[in-house]
Scaffold this motif. Structure first.
Motif, short mmCIF file in Angstrom:
data_model
loop_
_atom_site.label_atom_id
_atom_site.label_comp_id
_atom_site.label_asym_id
_atom_site.label_seq_id
_atom_site.Cartn_x
_atom_site.Cartn_y
_atom_site.Cartn_z
N PRO A 1 0.55 -1.01 0.04
CA PRO A 1 -0.31 -0.07 -0.13
C PRO A 1 0.88 0.89 0.02
O PRO A 1 -0.14 2.13 -0.08
N SER A 2 2.22 0.92 0.32
CA SER A 2 2.37 2.51 0.38
C SER A 2 4.78 2.18 0.36
O SER A 2 5.58 3.60 0.17
N ASN A 3 4.88 1.13 -0.19
CA ASN A 3 6.21 1.33 -1.09
C ASN A 3 6.59 1.94 -2.47
O ASN A 3 5.58 1.73 -3.18
N THR A 4 7.99 3.14 -1.85
CA THR A 4 7.72 3.83 -3.02
C THR A 4 9.03 3.15 -3.47
O THR A 4 9.78 3.90 -4.52
N ALA A 5 9.70 2.91 -3.61
CA ALA A 5 11.72 2.95 -3.96
C ALA A 5 11.38 2.18 -5.27
O ALA A 5 10.75 1.32 -5.68
N VAL A 6 12.00 2.76 -5.96
CA VAL A 6 12.31 2.47 -8.08
C VAL A 6 12.59 1.16 -8.45
O VAL A 6 12.34 0.76 -8.94
N GLY A 7 13.59 1.07 -7.10
CA GLY A 7 14.57 -0.39 -6.97
C GLY A 7 13.66 -1.77 -7.20
O GLY A 7 13.84 -2.54 -8.11
N LEU A 8 12.27 -2.01 -6.35
CA LEU A 8 11.85 -2.71 -6.23
C LEU A 8 11.21 -3.32 -7.51
O LEU A 8 10.36 -4.22 -7.76
N SER B 1 14.22 -0.81 -13.25
CA SER B 1 15.64 -1.18 -13.27
C SER B 1 16.04 0.40 -13.45
O SER B 1 17.34 1.33 -13.23
N GLN B 2 15.46 1.57 -13.92
CA GLN B 2 15.95 3.24 -14.30
C GLN B 2 15.64 3.61 -12.64
O GLN B 2 15.04 3.46 -12.51
N GLY B 3 17.10 4.34 -12.90
CA GLY B 3 17.22 4.92 -11.69
C GLY B 3 17.39 4.22 -10.41
O GLY B 3 17.67 4.80 -9.51
N ALA B 4 17.79 2.75 -10.40
CA ALA B 4 18.12 1.98 -9.22
C ALA B 4 19.15 2.06 -9.32
O ALA B 4 19.95 2.15 -10.06
N ASP B 5 19.41 0.89 -8.07
CA ASP B 5 20.88 0.24 -7.21
C ASP B 5 21.57 -0.78 -8.66
O ASP B 5 19.95 -1.49 -8.90
N LYS B 6 22.56 -1.23 -8.50
CA LYS B 6 23.02 -2.06 -9.12
C LYS B 6 22.26 -3.01 -9.26
O LYS B 6 22.26 -3.32 -8.06
#
Length: 408
Positions: A135-142, A145-150
């Motif tokens: 309902p609330s996770n916003t981290a892109v890398g989940l 891949s764009q803008g995420a960590d390796k």
């Protein structure tokens, strides 16, 4: 706490075999009693928000009559926080995910609240082939891949198949909304801080290039010590660099209130920007009246009047049932439960098959919901993109404006 659910008792968890954790099947053949788990931080400053989210989920399930298609749903609420940590904790999060993975009746898992927690639970649930909706996770890398960590997002999906989605816009959208809000409020020299967690640092790192591209001078992007007694020296350092605005990527539970108070004391005329990680009463009620006047928060929850009729009904129904206004993310809890129930229903006779429910979730298109009409894209992300710009007055979030974030 009374769950008000039907079917399966606690003995399902006690008797579940560990071997079921790697099965893609949701339950034994012909089973009509299914379990949806919620995992949220129910201790520390996180508790009011999480309780409100759970209440939203419960409201959605009750409105559906505790059913999804022909299946009866049991709702079990887990805690991914500990009293010692006062917030989500890796061991508790892992335990929650394993509990759900080992329960043969599990069909879906709503959580986590914090993106860093999902980075831990998602691989476990992915191995078990269980749909996870946050309902609330916003981290892109989940999801992207764009803008995420390796290594992101692939490292969260050991099976190679996607099993995660969310009903809230991801942080590439929030970062753009933040910069728009900062520019709208006259920022020119921006200093960025973060709490070093997956969510906070990830969001801060997203803000940097967008701010630069839109003409802001970015003076720094530093991680703070969440356990520091105070941030007076840090505030003095930021002041000496000439910042007129400060953005904190992080959550309330990582000492955000103390940070705000020290920034206010040292830089009373600077504008302080926070993300949805502080859009909650444990933050807004504690920063004090002076800091309130400097505070601007981005939050995906909009003014109730801006939602469709179903969304407006949610706010009325919530207050009627629980006697108080919902926290910011309660409506997203309601929608997370609702979309999971729809996925089970849309899977038809295979609503008790985990993979069939995952497939049904990813096929959701033009869903008319309390949040508005949206689809789930190939990454598991919602197509909704509007963010709210809030201020704080008398300890409460005050909706200011809709921010139309421009993203790639």
């Amino acid at each position: 706490m009374s769950f008000g659910v039907a079917a399966c008792g606690s003995s399902d968890d006690d008797n579940a075999g560990g071997g079921s954790s790697t099965s893609s099947s949701g339950s034994s053949s012909g089973a009509t009693n299914l379990t949806i788990y919620s995992s949220l931080p129910l201790q520390g400053d996180s508790r009011p928000q999480s309780m409100s989210v759970n209440d939203g989920e419960q409201l959605a399930l009750e409105k559906a009559g505790n059913k999804a298609g022909k299946f009866t749903i049991t709702f079990k609420k887990l805690d991914d926080a500990t009293a010692a940590a006062g917030k989500w904790e890796p061991g508790a999060t892992s335990s929650d995910a394993r509990k759900a993975a080992q329960d043969k009746s599990t069909i879906a898992y709503i959580g986590e609240f914090n993106s860093g927690a999902t980075a831990i639970s998602l691989p476990i649930l992915n191995e078990a082939g269980i749909l996870q909706v946050s309902p609330s996770n916003t981290a892109v890398g989940l999801t992207r891949s764009q803008g995420a960590d390796k290594g992101e997002p692939d490292k969260y999906y050991p099976t190679g198949k996607r099993t995660f989605g969310r009903v809230v816009p991801a942080d590439h959208i929030q970062a753009a909304a933040q910069v728009t809000y900062q520019k709208d409020n006259g920022c020119s020299k921006l200093y960025i801080l973060n709490d070093k967690e997956v969510y906070g640092k990830g969001l801060a790192d997203q803000v940097v290039p967008i701010a630069k591209a839109q003409g802001l001078t970015v003076l720094g992007n530093d991680g703070i010590d969440p356990k520091a007694a105070n941030y007076r020296a840090l505030a003095q350092s930021i002041k000496s660099k000439g910042a007129d605005c400060i953005f904190f990527g992080g959550i309330t539970q990582n000492n955000a209130v103390q940070l705000w108070k020290d920034l206010n004391a040292t830089m009373p005329s600077a504008k302080l920007f926070g993300p949805d990680g502080v859009a909650e009463s444990p933050f807004t009620t504690k920063i004090g009246s002076k800091a309130e006047k400097q505070t601007y928060i981005t939050n995906p929850t909009l003014d109730p009047k801006l939602y469709p009729a179903a969304g407006q009904d949610f706010f009325k129904d919530y207050k009627a049932k629980y006697g108080t206004d919902p926290e910011a993310y309660a409506i997203y809890g309601y929608e997370a439960m609702s979309v999971v129930l729809e996925a089970i229903k849309n899977a038809g006779d295979k609503g008790n098959d985990r993979q069939a429910v995952i497939d049904a979730f990813y096929k959701i298109k033009n869903r008319e919901s309390v949040l508005g009409t949206y689809s789930i894209d190939q990454n598991g992300d919602t197509t909704l993109s509007d963010y709210g710009g809030d201020t704080v007055k008398n300890g409460k979030l005050v909706f200011n404006k809709v921010i139309k974030a421009k993203t790639s």
